[in-house]
Design a protein around this motif. Structure first.
Motif, short mmCIF file in Angstrom:
data_model
loop_
_atom_site.label_atom_id
_atom_site.label_comp_id
_atom_site.label_asym_id
_atom_site.label_seq_id
_atom_site.Cartn_x
_atom_site.Cartn_y
_atom_site.Cartn_z
N UNK A 194 0.84 -1.20 0.00
CA UNK A 194 0.00 0.00 0.00
C UNK A 194 0.88 1.25 0.00
N UNK A 195 1.93 1.22 0.80
CA UNK A 195 2.81 2.39 0.89
C UNK A 195 3.65 2.55 -0.37
N UNK A 196 4.17 1.44 -0.91
CA UNK A 196 5.00 1.53 -2.12
C UNK A 196 4.20 2.14 -3.27
N UNK A 197 3.01 1.60 -3.49
CA UNK A 197 2.18 2.04 -4.62
C UNK A 197 1.76 3.50 -4.45
N UNK A 198 1.24 3.83 -3.28
CA UNK A 198 0.68 5.17 -3.12
C UNK A 198 1.74 6.24 -2.94
N UNK A 199 2.87 5.86 -2.35
CA UNK A 199 3.99 6.79 -2.28
C UNK A 199 4.52 7.06 -3.70
N UNK A 200 4.67 5.99 -4.48
CA UNK A 200 5.14 6.14 -5.86
C UNK A 200 4.18 7.05 -6.64
N UNK A 201 2.88 6.80 -6.49
CA UNK A 201 1.89 7.59 -7.23
C UNK A 201 1.93 9.06 -6.78
N UNK A 202 2.08 9.27 -5.48
CA UNK A 202 2.11 10.65 -4.96
C UNK A 202 3.36 11.38 -5.44
N UNK A 203 4.49 10.70 -5.46
CA UNK A 203 5.73 11.34 -5.94
C UNK A 203 5.62 11.68 -7.42
N UNK A 204 5.01 10.77 -8.18
CA UNK A 204 4.85 11.02 -9.62
C UNK A 204 3.95 12.24 -9.86
N UNK B 152 22.86 7.20 -15.22
CA UNK B 152 22.23 8.22 -16.07
C UNK B 152 21.12 8.98 -15.35
N UNK B 153 21.00 8.73 -14.04
CA UNK B 153 19.97 9.38 -13.25
C UNK B 153 18.60 9.28 -13.94
N UNK B 154 18.28 8.07 -14.33
CA UNK B 154 17.11 7.80 -15.17
C UNK B 154 15.79 8.17 -14.47
N UNK B 155 15.76 7.96 -13.14
CA UNK B 155 14.56 8.31 -12.37
C UNK B 155 14.97 9.15 -11.17
N UNK B 156 13.99 9.87 -10.63
CA UNK B 156 14.24 10.54 -9.36
C UNK B 156 14.09 9.54 -8.22
N UNK B 157 13.11 8.64 -8.38
CA UNK B 157 12.86 7.64 -7.33
C UNK B 157 12.61 6.27 -7.94
N UNK B 158 13.30 5.27 -7.40
CA UNK B 158 12.92 3.88 -7.68
C UNK B 158 12.43 3.31 -6.35
N UNK B 159 11.19 2.86 -6.34
CA UNK B 159 10.58 2.34 -5.11
C UNK B 159 10.44 0.84 -5.27
N UNK B 160 11.03 0.09 -4.35
CA UNK B 160 11.00 -1.37 -4.45
C UNK B 160 10.11 -1.96 -3.36
N UNK B 161 9.05 -2.61 -3.80
CA UNK B 161 8.12 -3.26 -2.86
C UNK B 161 8.65 -4.66 -2.57
N UNK C 228 1.35 9.91 9.93
CA UNK C 228 0.93 8.54 10.23
C UNK C 228 -0.12 8.17 9.19
N UNK C 229 -0.01 6.97 8.66
CA UNK C 229 -1.00 6.55 7.67
C UNK C 229 -2.18 5.95 8.42
N UNK C 230 -3.24 6.71 8.45
CA UNK C 230 -4.41 6.25 9.21
C UNK C 230 -5.10 5.08 8.52
N UNK C 231 -5.77 4.32 9.32
CA UNK C 231 -6.60 3.26 8.76
C UNK C 231 -7.70 3.90 7.93
N UNK C 232 -7.83 3.49 6.69
CA UNK C 232 -8.83 4.10 5.81
C UNK C 232 -9.28 3.07 4.78
N UNK C 233 -10.56 2.83 4.75
CA UNK C 233 -11.10 1.77 3.91
C UNK C 233 -10.80 1.99 2.43
N UNK C 234 -10.65 3.25 2.02
CA UNK C 234 -10.36 3.54 0.60
C UNK C 234 -9.02 2.94 0.20
#
Ligand code: ADP
Ligand code: MG
Length: 279
Positions: free
Chosen positions: A17-27, A116-125, A222-228
């Motif tokens: 959940x954190x990898x995906x949503x952090x990646x999406x937020x950074x993008x 080549x500094x291809x990405x700013x962030x590589x996030x590995x889940x 803090x990542x709150x519990x959230x059904x979404x």
């Protein structure tokens, strides 16, 4: 390029959940991001609507050296790429057992991105284990982020996790730092959550300055519990697309801003060892 392994050998703590949503937020913030799914369960891929069937190049084919990361990578949204995974990756633990230099496959595959500094962030889940896939992530990464679920046993296993990070730092990747710890599935106002944070602070204070986690910060967000957050994967979307007004979306946006603002301490010894040794 910051390469971040999201790691905890426990399952269900919020790695994917954190990898995906952090990646999406950074993008969304305009960073060039690549999310790498290193779990044979493929949850991060599925979360973004990608089911890597037998004909789709995946990270497994990168480990078997049949393909490159760039070939396996697919564009998901503006600034956001994914290297998917599927159950084939489960064979890697066995196939790489006893192979010399098995800890360096990912690092080698990522080398030209770094150069080549291809990405700013590589996030590995990472998968929920400390096996060869996680060790590959740690060997390729510059940073570790640890999601924790604040319950009674949250800190149990943390010393094993830190030990692994320390071992990798000593023998495989001197650059590696544990940069942050985030609390996921957080229930505000509960005594337990506050206790876990206090215990964690004490643990970090008691550690000596040479450790790779000496500068680890506990994120204010803090990542709150959230059904979404729990619903979004079944729609193949990040929470930012699925429920932009939710607390889950707000928390991951706030977390991504902390990650961007974070000062990453320069490694004490920049040179990485070139010879492979067993972890
Ligand atoms: P891990 O990758 O560490 O195994 P996940 O990110 O898959 O953990 O989370 C485990 C389960 O909890 C998933 O079903 C996920 O949707 C759900 N989940 C994670 N974080 C939250 C949250 N903050 N609020 C509600 N559900 C969450
Ligand atoms: Mg997961």
């Amino acid at each position: 390029m910051r390469s971040i392994a999201v790691m905890n050998q426990k399952g269900g703590v919020g790695k994917t959940t954190s990898s995906v949503n952090l990646a999406a937020a950074l993008a969304r913030e305009g960073k060039r991001v690549c999310l790498m799914d290193l779990d044979p369960q493929g949850h991060a891929s599925l979360h973004l609507g990608v089911e890597a069937g037998p004909d789709m190049p995946s990270v497994y084919n990168v480990f078997t050296q049949q393909t490159t990361l760039d070939h396996a990578r697919q564009l998901i949204a503006d600034n956001l790429s994914l290297v998917p995974s599927n159950i084939d990756l489960a064979a890697t633990e066995i196939e790489l057992a006893g192979v010399q230099g098995r800890e360096f496959f990912l690092r080698t595959a990522m080398k030209h991105w770094k150069e080549h500094n291809r990405f700013d962030y590589v996030i590995m889940d990472c998968p929920p284990s400390l096996g060869v896939l996680t060790v590959n992530a740690l060997t390729a990464a510059s940073e570790v982020l640890i999601p924790l679920q604040p319950h009674f046993f949250a800190l149990q296993g943390l010393s094993k996790l830190f030990e692994t990070a320390a071992l990798v730092t000593r023998r495989l990747n001197r650059e590696l730092r544990v940069s942050g710890i985030m609390l996921c599935l957080y229930e505000s106002g509960t005594r337990l959550a506050a206790d876990v944070v206090e215990d964690l602070k004490q643990f970090l204070r008691a550690s000596d300055g040479d450790t790779p986690w000496a500068k680890a910060q506990i994120f204010k967000t803090k990542i709150r519990r959230n059904i979404k957050l729990a619903e979004a994967p079944s729609f193949g979307q990040s929470v930012l697309d699925y429920a932009p007004g939710s607390s889950g979306a707000a928390d991951y946006v706030a977390l991504s801003q902390e990650v961007v603002a974070m000062e990453v301490a320069a490694p004490a010894t920049p040179a990485a060892p070139t010879t492979a040794r067993a972890a």
